[in-house]
Motif scaffolding. Structure first.
Motif, PDB file in Angstrom:
ATOM      1  N   THR A 231      13.466   2.639  -1.116  1.00  0.00           N
ATOM      2  CA  THR A 231      12.129   2.185  -0.720  1.00  0.00           C
ATOM      3  C   THR A 231      12.007   0.687  -0.975  1.00  0.00           C
ATOM      4  O   THR A 231      11.522  -0.066  -0.119  1.00  0.00           O
ATOM      5  CB  THR A 231      11.047   2.940  -1.517  1.00  0.00           C
ATOM      6  N   LEU A 313       6.320   8.495   4.860  1.00  0.00           N
ATOM      7  CA  LEU A 313       6.656   7.094   4.598  1.00  0.00           C
ATOM      8  C   LEU A 313       5.440   6.193   4.756  1.00  0.00           C
ATOM      9  O   LEU A 313       5.223   5.277   3.951  1.00  0.00           O
ATOM     10  CB  LEU A 313       7.802   6.632   5.504  1.00  0.00           C
ATOM     11  N   ASN A 316       3.383   6.599   1.684  1.00  0.00           N
ATOM     12  CA  ASN A 316       3.988   5.852   0.580  1.00  0.00           C
ATOM     13  C   ASN A 316       3.683   4.360   0.682  1.00  0.00           C
ATOM     14  O   ASN A 316       3.285   3.716  -0.301  1.00  0.00           O
ATOM     15  CB  ASN A 316       5.502   6.057   0.553  1.00  0.00           C
TER      16      ASN A 316
END
Length: 324
Positions: A231, A313, A316
């Protein structure tokens, strides 16, 4: 006596009918398993299942199913169930993340030597230098597995098998799945590759991380789960401290103190963590430093929806952006 004879006769007829039906369905089932044209594809985990369902799309005659997964814990330690073994015996292809994520893979190869296995890590490792495992990283992984991790065990961004957490690397996994399925089922090769292209285009189009990149590119971050090294890499941040927490991880007071010092010394403002195993440490970090702990998802557990990768994603990245 007549009634008794009639009862026995009816019983024998019933047994005969049941036997016939059982035999019929047994033969039909075996014909389906042996002579069927359909291809049964099994996947090892949620991210690979999502990629595979998007690559297969609406192609007739191809079914995608995922092996049963733990409701908690890491995939590294997952043990195949009896149901998993039945599914593997029936399937034509098994698609895995690879890179050591599926600890049971050697057992599967030994039990089903003729089973076609598409290892996405193996297929793309030469194209992504960041995921190439060096000897030091391999030794660290062995130490972690055997519970011998020292206080100085900090692997900042070196190899770990959660490669799907980088959408760039995941894009390569998608292409590897399309290529592997095309080799197995050449008649649908064009569809597999076209579907892979569409899915990869959707990743580029719909995953929104511009604000996070603007806020954290070149900045120092810390992580409490090794998956988030990817990430950080995806948004251009530098991982300066890593503490990989799971249900078996024993953390010493010295290691905690060292980790806190690294956060302070490197002016870390954001720490990426997974809530189940990182919340206690996260609370301590926020009490003793100025860093904000953000709890993210690793996609190991999910809804198995074909759009779940993009959804998670984006969630996040939104959580990271909101913490800045």
């Amino acid at each position: 006596m007549k009634n008794k004879f009639l009862f026995v006769l009816l019983l024998l007829i019933s047994i005969g009918v049941v036997s016939f039906c059982s035999t019929f369905f047994y033969v039909k089932y075996n014909k389906t398993e042996v002579a069927r044209d359909d291809i049964l594809v099994m996947t090892s985990c949620n991210p690979i299942y999502i990629a595979t369902t998007n690559v297969v799309g609406d192609i007739d005659g191809v079914t995608v199913e995922n092996l049963s997964q733990p409701t908690t814990g890491c995939l590294h330690d997952y043990t195949l169930t009896t149901e998993d073994m039945k599914n593997l015996a029936a399937c034509d292809v098994l698609i895995v993340n690879g890179g050591g994520m599926e600890g049971y893979l050697d057992d599967v190869i030994a039990a089903y030597p003729k089973l076609t296995i598409i290892d996405t890590f193996e297929a793309i490792e030469d194209s992504y230098p960041i995921i190439k495992e060096d000897e030091e990283a391999e030794e660290d992984e062995e130490e972690h597995i055997h519970g011998e991790t020292s206080e100085e065990h900090h692997h900042h961004g070196e190899f770990n098998s959660h490669i799907w957490m980088s959408e760039d690397i995941y894009s390569g996994q998608i292409e590897a799945i399309a290529e592997g399925l095309s080799n197995v089922d050449n008649s649908h090769a064009k569809e597999y590759k076209a579907n892979a292209t569409i899915f990869n285009n959707n990743l580029s189009k719909y995953i929104d991380k511009a604000d996070v990149e603007a806020g954290l590119k070149g900045e120092n971050v810390a992580i409490l789960h090794e998956a988030f090294a990817y990430t950080a890499q995806s948004i251009g941040a530098n991982v300066v401290a890593t503490m990989d927490l799971d249900e078996e991880r024993q953390v010493s007071a010295g290691e905690v103190s060292s980790f806190i010092d690294e956060i302070v010394d490197n002016n870390v403002k954001v720490v990426f963590a997974e809530y189940d195993y990182g919340s206690a440490m996260g609370k301590l970090i926020e009490e003793q430093t100025d860093a904000k702990v953000v709890y993210l998802e690793t996609l190991v557990h999910g809804t198995y929806d074909k759009d779940d990768y993009i959804t998670v994603l984006n969630k996040n990245y939104a959580l990271i952006h909101n913490s800045l």
